[in-house]
Design an enzyme around this catalytic site. Sequence first.
Site, mmCIF file in Angstrom:
data_model
loop_
_atom_site.group_PDB
_atom_site.id
_atom_site.type_symbol
_atom_site.label_atom_id
_atom_site.label_comp_id
_atom_site.label_asym_id
_atom_site.label_seq_id
_atom_site.Cartn_x
_atom_site.Cartn_y
_atom_site.Cartn_z
ATOM 1 N N CYS A 13 6.196 -4.281 5.712
ATOM 2 C CA CYS A 13 5.916 -2.993 6.355
ATOM 3 C C CYS A 13 4.531 -3.013 6.984
ATOM 4 O O CYS A 13 3.786 -3.990 6.861
ATOM 5 C CB CYS A 13 6.016 -1.842 5.355
ATOM 6 S SG CYS A 13 4.659 -1.800 4.170
ATOM 7 N N CYS A 16 1.544 -3.866 4.861
ATOM 8 C CA CYS A 16 1.306 -5.304 4.660
ATOM 9 C C CYS A 16 0.406 -5.830 5.775
ATOM 10 O O CYS A 16 -0.511 -6.619 5.526
ATOM 11 C CB CYS A 16 2.623 -6.076 4.663
ATOM 12 S SG CYS A 16 3.738 -5.660 3.320
ATOM 13 N N ASP A 434 -8.364 -4.781 48.016
ATOM 14 C CA ASP A 434 -9.086 -5.675 48.919
ATOM 15 C C ASP A 434 -8.226 -5.849 50.174
ATOM 16 O O ASP A 434 -6.999 -5.866 50.081
ATOM 17 C CB ASP A 434 -9.315 -7.018 48.211
ATOM 18 C CG ASP A 434 -9.944 -8.045 49.124
ATOM 19 O OD1 ASP A 434 -11.009 -7.753 49.694
ATOM 20 O OD2 ASP A 434 -9.356 -9.133 49.278
ATOM 21 N N ASP A 636 -7.779 -10.964 45.426
ATOM 22 C CA ASP A 636 -7.206 -12.311 45.308
ATOM 23 C C ASP A 636 -8.234 -13.432 45.388
ATOM 24 O O ASP A 636 -7.914 -14.574 45.109
ATOM 25 C CB ASP A 636 -6.161 -12.536 46.407
ATOM 26 C CG ASP A 636 -6.814 -12.672 47.787
ATOM 27 O OD1 ASP A 636 -7.842 -12.018 48.018
ATOM 28 O OD2 ASP A 636 -6.295 -13.442 48.603
ATOM 29 N N ASP A 640 -13.785 -11.509 44.707
ATOM 30 C CA ASP A 640 -13.273 -10.269 44.101
ATOM 31 C C ASP A 640 -13.466 -10.246 42.589
ATOM 32 O O ASP A 640 -13.295 -9.205 41.958
ATOM 33 C CB ASP A 640 -11.772 -10.104 44.405
ATOM 34 C CG ASP A 640 -11.499 -9.935 45.894
ATOM 35 O OD1 ASP A 640 -12.322 -9.290 46.564
ATOM 36 O OD2 ASP A 640 -10.482 -10.459 46.372
#
Length: 757
Positions: A13, A16, A434, A636, A640
């Site tokens: 559970c 634990c 961008d 990308d 950036d």
Amino acid sequence: METTTLKLQGMSCASCARNIEDAIRAVEGVQECNVNFGVEQATIAYDSRTTTIAEIQQAVDAAGYSAQPMQEDGLADEDETERQERQAQARALRRKVWIAGVISAVLVIGSIPAMTGLSIPLIPMELHHPLLQLVLTTPVMFWCGASFFINAWKSLKRHTATMDTLVAIGTGAAYSYSVFLTFFAQWFINQGLAPDVYFEVATVIIALLLLGRLLENRAKGQTSEAMRKLIGLQARTARVIRQGREIDLPIAQVVVGDVILVRPGEKIPVDGEIVNGRSTIDEAMVTGESLPVTKQVGDEVIGATLNKTGSFRFRATRVGKDTFLAQIVKLVQQAQGSKAPIQRLADQVTGWFVPAVIAIAIATFIVWYNVMGNVTMALITTVGVLIIACPCALGLATPTSIMVGTGKGAENGILIKDAESLELAHQIQTIVLDKTGTITQGKPTVTDFIPVQAIAHSHELSVLCLAASVEYYSEHPLAEAVVQYAQSRGASLMDVQEFDAVAGSGVQGCVLNQRIQIGTYRWMSELGIDTRPLQQSWDHLESLGKTAIWIAVDGKAEAIVGIADAVKPSSVAAIRSLQQLGLEVVMLTGDNRRTADVIAREVNINRVFAEVRPDQKAVAIATLQRQGNRVAMVGDGINDAPALAQADVGMAIGTGTDVAIAASDITLISGDLQSIVTAIQLSRATIRNIRQNLFFAFVYNIVGIPIAAGILYPLFGWLLSPIIAGAAMALSSVSVVSNALRLRNFQPKTLRGHHHA
């Protein structure tokens, strides 16, 4: 600092998970630890100079559980021993469910006459004999339900409590009371108490809880279906060419540099670069891109994608755990093992949940015994409280949804770094895109070829051919665009003499004894070339934000080439969808203001940051954040990366650089902006699902525990049967996991609406 993931065993559970977390955090040198009950994993950040994985494993063992390091190769299937062990555990659990279920049914049937006060001819009275019930109940208690008592004893030795503690106390109390009553029934009668045994209560509760655990394990297995799908994508063998011979090898034996042959209809085994041939390749299973992609010599291919039409050879560049697919699997595993901030409340509740329930159960017994003077009634309500309380539902509410959500993201070409990123994505108010490579294609292409008026088509092609021949010798991206355009129009290249690149102006050379000069308007003016015949066309191209290149032959202006970084076909629709989701879309670019404004108008963006240097991009994001916005950045390139890191959520286009991807929280493999829309829709769906789970888990316990304690008895004279409490507890975990599994049906919604300029 190092990070490792351990596979855990022995958890029953959420309490634990909390115990293991506390045990690992107590190890010197451990900086951070997240234990995920849903995937049964621990993700640990530790100082390798201070502690080792072995010491961390010892701490887990000392806490009463076990931990093994995860396999390094993300694509490795679980080994045969592990698979057989898991299947054996499932079979043993099923066997116990059947035995406990059959014995429970017999005991319940035998108890019907006593419960109803009716004599039913078909039910022999012997079935209700306490000694027979004791004989039938004992194996269910101490064989079928052994794990509850063993785990409870382990918890007691560690001075902690778990769900197993509640079950052991509850069923143990019912069993012990019934055993005592079996041998000392007369004492109860003398006290004016009904000598009712509750053996069937103990057996039915254990049967129901075991059934719940079986269903829960099966459902939890389904949550990792996306992961199994990903791992199953890889090819098993590769046709490698060594010493001029074709050899079929297991994929594990392929090494970097091997040349591999792929035929139509076959999976590409590893990542590489085509060295011979061409084909169309279906990359949908990895990138989410539905249309096949044409590949030729020099193009990269991704392992696990499907070769459609042609046959080709490629050189392996990444194998094993370095392949693109292995990286995807690793990222998804990391995300599934992480915790979302929304889970913190559930973790805090789980910490005190079991002790609080035990305290409520003791109080319930004392109150009812003092008020009613009836030990039977006090026992029933106490057992009901212990059995109905369920920390499992709380523990499963978040991780199961995160598992399904991140797996679903991977299916759609969206890699989510961790659960926190998935949660934050639904809070985004402003999304910054961008321009170059994100909104646009990222490479210049010829959009216009405008010759001087009234020249023949053949002469037009001739001028283009002359220009492309000279541009071929230049390394400038604009020159490459001119050459590609000319070749697409059928122009053939010719020899060039006296080639010269004039810095900042253009290029020149001699072709067929003609002087060709290609460059800027300013350079043409400096050369004394008459630009008036094409002046109007040049003004028009400049007003559109395009780069206009002049072509002069023997000192006479012959044509202008308009070059622009074209907008991706999907950008306009994707940006409109983002706006329909209630997001403000902002464009960020280092380009000049005029070009930026032209692109912004084309894609319907109203707010633009233009002429922003790479080192200023993160500042622009911070400016938006200071205005009270939750900001996502999509980019990308290397430039950036700081902005992606600064943003609340950084999204990298997967076609971009590794640096950008490493700095981001979410990676969009296909490079299609529509993936951003899908990522945000998925985040919203996942968080909505988690909230439903948490609401159900909290309400279930908040309502269920008082009812089990007998709060309705003064009003209606009704007590909750411990059997019903056991069924409710078992169903609570199953229902939470089942609700999380609904996320597997997630489909990105196509948003429609009018385009407002």
